[in-house]
Write a protein that holds these residues in place. Structure first.
Motif, PDB file in Angstrom:
ATOM      1  N   LEU A   1       1.840   2.369   6.526  1.00  0.00           N
ATOM      2  CA  LEU A   1       0.611   1.031   6.569  1.00  0.00           C
ATOM      3  C   LEU A   1      -0.078   0.402   5.974  1.00  0.00           C
ATOM      4  CD1 LEU A   1      -2.041   2.349   4.727  1.00  0.00           C
ATOM      5  CD2 LEU A   1      -2.184   4.577   6.238  1.00  0.00           C
ATOM      6  N   THR A   2      -0.441  -0.262   6.994  1.00  0.00           N
ATOM      7  CA  THR A   2      -1.077  -1.887   5.550  1.00  0.00           C
ATOM      8  C   THR A   2      -2.795  -1.674   5.434  1.00  0.00           C
ATOM      9  OG1 THR A   2      -1.612  -3.377   7.791  1.00  0.00           O
ATOM     10  CG2 THR A   2       1.083  -3.063   6.906  1.00  0.00           C
ATOM     11  N   ASP A   3      -2.814  -3.108   4.891  1.00  0.00           N
ATOM     12  CA  ASP A   3      -4.121  -2.146   3.845  1.00  0.00           C
ATOM     13  C   ASP A   3      -5.119  -2.753   4.838  1.00  0.00           C
ATOM     14  OD1 ASP A   3      -3.295  -5.221   4.039  1.00  0.00           O
ATOM     15  OD2 ASP A   3      -4.248  -5.875   2.287  1.00  0.00           O
ATOM     16  N   GLY A   4      -4.841  -3.201   6.459  1.00  0.00           N
ATOM     17  CA  GLY A   4      -5.713  -3.515   6.681  1.00  0.00           C
ATOM     18  C   GLY A   4      -6.129  -2.259   7.504  1.00  0.00           C
ATOM     19  N   VAL A   5      -5.755  -1.601   7.828  1.00  0.00           N
ATOM     20  CA  VAL A   5      -5.740   0.190   8.063  1.00  0.00           C
ATOM     21  C   VAL A   5      -6.825   0.813   6.943  1.00  0.00           C
ATOM     22  CG1 VAL A   5      -4.983   2.274   8.433  1.00  0.00           C
ATOM     23  CG2 VAL A   5      -3.841  -0.166   8.767  1.00  0.00           C
ATOM     24  N   VAL A   6      -6.495   0.290   5.498  1.00  0.00           N
ATOM     25  CA  VAL A   6      -7.252   1.196   4.766  1.00  0.00           C
ATOM     26  C   VAL A   6      -8.339   0.653   3.623  1.00  0.00           C
ATOM     27  CG1 VAL A   6      -6.058   3.313   4.827  1.00  0.00           C
ATOM     28  CG2 VAL A   6      -5.399   1.187   3.442  1.00  0.00           C
ATOM     29  N   GLU A   7      -8.733  -0.954   3.554  1.00  0.00           N
ATOM     30  CA  GLU A   7      -9.133  -1.418   2.719  1.00  0.00           C
ATOM     31  C   GLU A   7     -10.380  -2.925   3.872  1.00  0.00           C
ATOM     32  OE1 GLU A   7      -8.573  -3.577  -1.500  1.00  0.00           O
ATOM     33  OE2 GLU A   7      -7.112  -3.731  -0.254  1.00  0.00           O
ATOM     34  N   GLY A   8     -11.074  -2.971   2.850  1.00  0.00           N
ATOM     35  CA  GLY A   8     -12.247  -4.363   3.508  1.00  0.00           C
ATOM     36  C   GLY A   8     -13.568  -4.480   2.790  1.00  0.00           C
ATOM     37  N   PRO A   9     -13.949  -4.887   3.309  1.00  0.00           N
ATOM     38  CA  PRO A   9     -15.749  -4.795   2.352  1.00  0.00           C
ATOM     39  C   PRO A   9     -16.022  -3.763   2.820  1.00  0.00           C
ATOM     40  CG  PRO A   9     -14.996  -7.077   3.754  1.00  0.00           C
ATOM     41  CD  PRO A   9     -13.888  -6.417   4.061  1.00  0.00           C
TER      42      PRO A   9
ATOM     43  N   GLU B   1     -11.826  -8.290  10.246  1.00  0.00           N
ATOM     44  CA  GLU B   1     -11.161  -9.033  10.886  1.00  0.00           C
ATOM     45  C   GLU B   1     -10.075  -8.708  10.647  1.00  0.00           C
ATOM     46  OE1 GLU B   1     -11.643  -8.624  14.180  1.00  0.00           O
ATOM     47  OE2 GLU B   1     -13.140  -8.364  14.862  1.00  0.00           O
ATOM     48  N   ASP B   2      -8.868  -7.798  10.859  1.00  0.00           N
ATOM     49  CA  ASP B   2      -7.078  -8.194  10.003  1.00  0.00           C
ATOM     50  C   ASP B   2      -6.560  -7.360  10.618  1.00  0.00           C
ATOM     51  OD1 ASP B   2      -5.877  -8.409   8.001  1.00  0.00           O
ATOM     52  OD2 ASP B   2      -5.992  -7.145   6.326  1.00  0.00           O
ATOM     53  N   ASP B   3      -5.696  -7.645  10.458  1.00  0.00           N
ATOM     54  CA  ASP B   3      -3.620  -6.695  11.057  1.00  0.00           C
ATOM     55  C   ASP B   3      -3.865  -5.611  10.570  1.00  0.00           C
ATOM     56  OD1 ASP B   3      -3.521  -9.724  12.686  1.00  0.00           O
ATOM     57  OD2 ASP B   3      -1.189  -9.631  11.547  1.00  0.00           O
ATOM     58  N   ALA B   4      -3.701  -4.954  11.119  1.00  0.00           N
ATOM     59  CA  ALA B   4      -3.554  -3.451  11.201  1.00  0.00           C
ATOM     60  C   ALA B   4      -2.513  -3.118  11.105  1.00  0.00           C
ATOM     61  CB  ALA B   4      -4.627  -2.470  11.593  1.00  0.00           C
ATOM     62  N   ALA B   5      -1.544  -2.131  10.562  1.00  0.00           N
ATOM     63  CA  ALA B   5      -0.608  -1.399  11.500  1.00  0.00           C
ATOM     64  C   ALA B   5      -0.023  -0.623  10.557  1.00  0.00           C
ATOM     65  CB  ALA B   5       0.883  -2.486  11.051  1.00  0.00           C
ATOM     66  N   VAL B   6       0.292   0.997  11.522  1.00  0.00           N
ATOM     67  CA  VAL B   6       0.646   2.385  11.208  1.00  0.00           C
ATOM     68  C   VAL B   6       2.186   2.666  11.440  1.00  0.00           C
ATOM     69  CG1 VAL B   6      -0.281   4.627  11.072  1.00  0.00           C
ATOM     70  CG2 VAL B   6      -1.467   2.786  11.235  1.00  0.00           C
ATOM     71  N   LEU B   7       3.065   3.468  11.155  1.00  0.00           N
ATOM     72  CA  LEU B   7       4.081   3.690  12.023  1.00  0.00           C
ATOM     73  C   LEU B   7       4.268   5.264  10.873  1.00  0.00           C
ATOM     74  CD1 LEU B   7       8.029   2.448  11.104  1.00  0.00           C
ATOM     75  CD2 LEU B   7       7.612   4.964  10.343  1.00  0.00           C
ATOM     76  N   VAL B   8       4.715   6.105  11.871  1.00  0.00           N
ATOM     77  CA  VAL B   8       4.353   7.756  11.604  1.00  0.00           C
ATOM     78  C   VAL B   8       5.703   8.262  11.879  1.00  0.00           C
ATOM     79  CG1 VAL B   8       3.568   9.690  11.849  1.00  0.00           C
ATOM     80  CG2 VAL B   8       2.200   7.693  12.097  1.00  0.00           C
TER      81      VAL B   8
ATOM     82  N   VAL C   1       0.568  -1.178  -0.480  1.00  0.00           N
ATOM     83  CA  VAL C   1      -0.214   0.119   0.078  1.00  0.00           C
ATOM     84  C   VAL C   1       1.054   1.412   0.133  1.00  0.00           C
ATOM     85  CG1 VAL C   1      -1.410   1.620   1.503  1.00  0.00           C
ATOM     86  CG2 VAL C   1      -1.667  -1.174   0.894  1.00  0.00           C
ATOM     87  N   PRO C   2       0.806   2.053  -1.153  1.00  0.00           N
ATOM     88  CA  PRO C   2       1.639   3.386  -0.791  1.00  0.00           C
ATOM     89  C   PRO C   2       1.501   4.208   0.361  1.00  0.00           C
ATOM     90  CG  PRO C   2      -0.682   3.753  -2.234  1.00  0.00           C
ATOM     91  CD  PRO C   2      -0.439   2.102  -1.832  1.00  0.00           C
ATOM     92  N   PHE C   3       2.485   4.728   0.998  1.00  0.00           N
ATOM     93  CA  PHE C   3       2.408   5.675   1.394  1.00  0.00           C
ATOM     94  C   PHE C   3       1.546   6.844   2.062  1.00  0.00           C
ATOM     95  CE2 PHE C   3       6.571   7.412  -0.677  1.00  0.00           C
ATOM     96  CZ  PHE C   3       5.930   8.335  -0.166  1.00  0.00           C
ATOM     97  N   VAL C   4       1.612   8.260   2.856  1.00  0.00           N
ATOM     98  CA  VAL C   4       0.880   8.717   2.760  1.00  0.00           C
ATOM     99  C   VAL C   4       1.424  10.320   2.746  1.00  0.00           C
ATOM    100  CG1 VAL C   4      -1.068  10.120   3.898  1.00  0.00           C
ATOM    101  CG2 VAL C   4      -1.676   7.898   3.218  1.00  0.00           C
ATOM    102  N   TRP C   5       1.421  11.611   2.249  1.00  0.00           N
ATOM    103  CA  TRP C   5       2.431  12.374   2.959  1.00  0.00           C
ATOM    104  C   TRP C   5       1.351  13.595   3.669  1.00  0.00           C
ATOM    105  CZ3 TRP C   5       2.452  16.679   0.233  1.00  0.00           C
ATOM    106  CH2 TRP C   5       1.959  16.321  -0.827  1.00  0.00           C
ATOM    107  N   ALA C   6       1.984  14.376   4.741  1.00  0.00           N
ATOM    108  CA  ALA C   6       1.130  15.996   4.399  1.00  0.00           C
ATOM    109  C   ALA C   6       2.671  16.775   4.572  1.00  0.00           C
ATOM    110  CB  ALA C   6       0.211  15.898   5.436  1.00  0.00           C
TER     111      ALA C   6
END
Length: 275
Positions: free
Chosen positions: A208-216, A258-265, A162-167
């Motif tokens: 982040l991983t896709d469990g943070v931003v994608e699902g049904p 229900e999926d793993d979700a990881a975030v690194l900022v 998954v691509p990263f996000v910037w601001a």
């Protein structure tokens, strides 16, 4: 007068006891598998993060714990031999104990090979070839970044992740548009392009991983837009990396599974640097 229990009744009771015992054994086995997978996950995640002046790191991790739905998401951050900082986040295909174990192999391989080369594209290429040589049926998506804290430059390579996000503090935000390459562990001899970015005061990068931003319940485009808005608000308001990481992981509740979700900022809070 009480009815005399027949032989058929006795046989039925015996079968019920046997089925109950088997069900109990299966439940206990599944519980032990989940506990082992979660222990593997926690044991493979770094106990602390590098402390770098002007740059602040924050992480959040929510493992999936529904039945045997235990996956292989990970994050990591560690100093490189040349004084740079390595940042990585990734996701192993599958949701079982094998995925959790494979995650450990990928993370260890990245750390070990980073002692030889910290150049993101070359590191992913070498890790990919190593994983292919292991002959596993699993594969992993991954982003690896190398931070030069003196120059304020970030180099990034992506393997199907998954691509990263910037601001930035002046109100700009978006999704990383680096080219990337295929996931790790599928095909040998792959080249992974490297993109370079300049960090400015108040800037934020969200891995982040896709469990943070994608699902049904949440298409990935909408999920990424949600993180872009959060990162933009955080950068303009001068919030710290911890606050943004907490807000992003909270949004993972909207994905609908229900999926793993990881975030690194990573936040840059020092004076502007020039490459």
């Amino acid at each position: 007068m009480p009815r005399k229990r027949s032989t058929d009744d006795d046989e039925l009771l015996v079968r019920l006891r046997s089925l109950t015992a088997q069900a109990r054994e299966r439940a206990e086995y599944q519980r032990s598998q989940v506990e082992l997978a979660i222990a593997l996950q926690r044991g493979m995640l770094p106990p602390d993060l590098p402390d770098t002046p002007r740059f602040h790191l924050a992480v959040r991790y929510a493992p999936a714990c529904y039945g045997l739905n235990v996956g292989g998401d990970w994050y990591d951050a560690f100093p490189l031999p040349d004084g740079h900082i390595g940042l990585t986040i990734g996701d192993v295909q599958g949701h079982n104990i094998e995925a959790a174990a494979f995650m450990g192999q990928v993370r260890v391989a990245l750390r070990a090979l980073a002692s030889v080369t910290g150049e993101p594209g070359e590191l992913l290429a070498r890790t990919n070839d190593l994983l292919v040589s292991l002959g596993s049926d699993l594969f992993a998506t991954c982003t690896f970044m190398r931070l030069d804290p003196e120059a304020g430059v970030l180099e990034s390579a992506r393997a199907g992740h998954v691509p990263f996000v910037w601001a930035t503090a002046d109100g700009k935000s978006g999704v990383g548009e680096d080219e990337g390459g295929p996931p790790l562990g599928i095909e040998p001899g792959i080249d992974y392009p490297v993109a370079r970015y300049r960090l400015t005061t108040g800037g934020m990068f969200v891995l982040l991983t896709d469990g943070v931003v994608e699902g049904p319940s949440l298409p990935i485009e909408e999920g990424l837009d949600q993180v872009v808005r959060l990162a933009g608000v955080a950068a303009v308001a001068g919030l710290d990396a911890q606050s943004l990481a907490a807000a992003v992981i909270k949004g993972a509740e909207r994905v609908g599974h229900e999926d793993d979700a990881a975030v690194l900022v990573m936040g840059h809070e020092g004076p502007d640097a020039t490459p």
